[in-house]
Design an enzyme around this catalytic site. Structure first.
Site, PDB file in Angstrom:
ATOM      1  N   GLU A   1       3.820  -8.966  14.667  1.00 23.54           N
ATOM      2  CA  GLU A   1       3.248  -9.220  16.185  1.00 23.54           C
ATOM      3  C   GLU A   1       3.300 -10.704  16.425  1.00 23.54           C
ATOM      4  OE1 GLU A   1      -0.715  -7.522  16.136  1.00 23.54           O
ATOM      5  OE2 GLU A   1      -0.787  -7.928  18.320  1.00 23.54           O
TER       6      GLU A   1
ATOM      7  N   ARG B   1       0.859  -1.315   0.124  1.00 24.06           N
ATOM      8  CA  ARG B   1      -0.002   0.114  -0.033  1.00 24.06           C
ATOM      9  C   ARG B   1       0.921   1.421  -0.177  1.00 24.06           C
ATOM     10  NH1 ARG B   1      -3.252  -1.147   4.923  1.00 24.06           N
ATOM     11  NH2 ARG B   1      -2.545  -3.019   5.109  1.00 24.06           N
TER      12      ARG B   1
HETATM   13  O1  LIG Z   1       3.886  -0.594  11.653  1.00 22.93           O
HETATM   14  P1  LIG Z   1       3.818  -2.251  11.495  1.00 22.93           P
HETATM   15  O2  LIG Z   1       3.121  -3.115  12.662  1.00 22.93           O
HETATM   16  O3  LIG Z   1       4.774  -2.837  11.058  1.00 22.93           O
HETATM   17  O4  LIG Z   1       2.654  -2.235  10.455  1.00 22.93           O
HETATM   18  C1  LIG Z   1       2.366  -1.528   9.356  1.00 22.93           C
HETATM   19  C2  LIG Z   1       2.400  -2.058   8.170  1.00 22.93           C
HETATM   20  O5  LIG Z   1       1.114  -3.056   7.907  1.00 22.93           O
HETATM   21  C3  LIG Z   1       0.629  -3.031   6.690  1.00 22.93           C
HETATM   22  O6  LIG Z   1       1.233  -3.729   5.703  1.00 22.93           O
HETATM   23  P2  LIG Z   1       0.752  -5.226   5.375  1.00 22.93           P
HETATM   24  O7  LIG Z   1       1.982  -6.090   5.530  1.00 22.93           O
HETATM   25  O8  LIG Z   1      -0.334  -5.709   6.016  1.00 22.93           O
HETATM   26  O9  LIG Z   1       0.611  -5.163   4.034  1.00 22.93           O
HETATM   27  P3  LIG Z   1       0.154  -4.466   2.547  1.00 22.93           P
HETATM   28  O10 LIG Z   1       0.637  -3.111   2.478  1.00 22.93           O
HETATM   29  O11 LIG Z   1       0.499  -5.469   1.435  1.00 22.93           O
HETATM   30  O12 LIG Z   1      -1.370  -4.647   2.666  1.00 22.93           O
HETATM   31  C4  LIG Z   1       0.969  -1.566   6.450  1.00 22.93           C
HETATM   32  O13 LIG Z   1       0.897  -1.339   5.198  1.00 22.93           O
HETATM   33  C5  LIG Z   1       2.141  -1.199   6.956  1.00 22.93           C
HETATM   34  O14 LIG Z   1       3.238  -1.472   5.975  1.00 22.93           O
HETATM   35  N1  LIG Z   2      -5.486  -1.038  11.562  1.00 21.27           N
HETATM   36  C1  LIG Z   2      -4.849  -1.394  10.255  1.00 21.27           C
HETATM   37  N2  LIG Z   2      -5.545  -0.675   9.161  1.00 21.27           N
HETATM   38  C2  LIG Z   2      -5.071  -0.996   7.947  1.00 21.27           C
HETATM   39  N3  LIG Z   2      -3.640  -1.314   7.838  1.00 21.27           N
HETATM   40  C3  LIG Z   2      -3.060  -1.627   8.764  1.00 21.27           C
HETATM   41  N4  LIG Z   2      -1.840  -2.161   9.076  1.00 21.27           N
HETATM   42  C4  LIG Z   2      -1.615  -2.329  10.077  1.00 21.27           C
HETATM   43  N5  LIG Z   2      -2.570  -2.070  10.960  1.00 21.27           N
HETATM   44  C5  LIG Z   2      -3.524  -1.823   9.982  1.00 21.27           C
END
Ligand SMILES: O=P(O)(O)OC[C@H]1O[C@H](OP(=O)(O)OP(=O)(O)O)[C@H](O)[C@@H]1O
Ligand SMILES: Nc1ncnc2[nH]cnc12
Length: 183
Positions: free
Chosen positions: A108, A71
């Site tokens: 986590e 994202r």
């Molecule tokens: O601060 P943190 O606890 O590390 O979490 C934040 C991350 O979690 C989500 O990524 P995700 O890996 O879910 O993937 P995406 O962007 O591919 O949907 C979001 O886009 C951040 O990169």
């Molecule tokens: N609550 C949340 N919503 C969307 N993206 C996330 N990535 C980690 N936590 C999230």
């Protein structure tokens, strides 16, 4: 005239941007409130306003934009274009062809790896690190370590959303972190 401060442009768009982010309870698992940015992405004029505000915030202060898969790419690419700068993708393990620099990090539950193409950053490049959400800070922290191992300097971390309860900013102590909206 009052002095302009870094962050003024982001503060000016915060309420409108926040209004276009949807809270989805219990997704992807019970107890999580998922912050869905797709309504914001579908709103062309608002997306332009956001990207312009981000570009005004960082113009002239960074050399390259690094976006975090997946994202993060959605914001990093238009922002790099608006700034007239290059975009460096930081990807999940196994997506970029070799040679890459790899950085493991803790989630986590379990662990993951981010990768950056070797040679993607000029020595000393001022890097703007972009992602959509700052939660625990594990992802952005690993990306920042990767940038520095690759010879770049993290000028700022820019996220659309900061989830305050999860303490990501504390995990990134000492770094400049800008969030457009915080919950
Ligand atoms: O601060 P943190 O606890 O590390 O979490 C934040 C991350 O979690 C989500 O990524 P995700 O890996 O879910 O993937 P995406 O962007 O591919 O949907 C979001 O886009 C951040 O990169
Ligand atoms: N609550 C949340 N919503 C969307 N993206 C996330 N990535 C980690 N936590 C999230």
């Amino acid at each position: 005239m009052p002095e302009r401060r870094a962050g003024d442009d982001l503060a000016a768009v915060s309420t409108e941007v926040g209004g276009a982010i949807r809270a989805v309870p219990d997704f992807p698992s019970p107890g999580i409130v998922f912050r869905d940015i797709t309504p914001l992405l579908s709103d062309g004029p608002l997306l332009r306003t956001l990207v312009d505000a981000l570009a005004a915030t960082y113009s002239g202060t960074v050399d390259v934009v690094a976006g975090i898969e997946s994202r993060g790419f959605l914001l990093a690419a238009p922002l790099a274009t608006a700034l007239g700068l290059g975009l460096v993708p930081i990807r999940k393990a196994g997506k970029l062809p070799p040679p890459v620099i790899a950085q493991p990090y803790e989630l986590e539950y379990g662990s993951a790896v981010l990768e950056l193409r070797e040679g993607a950053l000029a020595p000393g490049a001022r890097v703007l690190l972009v992602d959509d959400v700052l939660a625990t800070g594990g992802t952005v922290g690993a990306a920042a370590d990767l940038v520095e191992r690759a010879g770049g300097m993290v000028s700022a971390v820019c996220v659309l959303i900061e989830l305050l309860d999860l303490g990501g900013r504390a995990a990134l102590a000492g770094r400049r972190v800008d969030a457009v909206v915080a919950y």
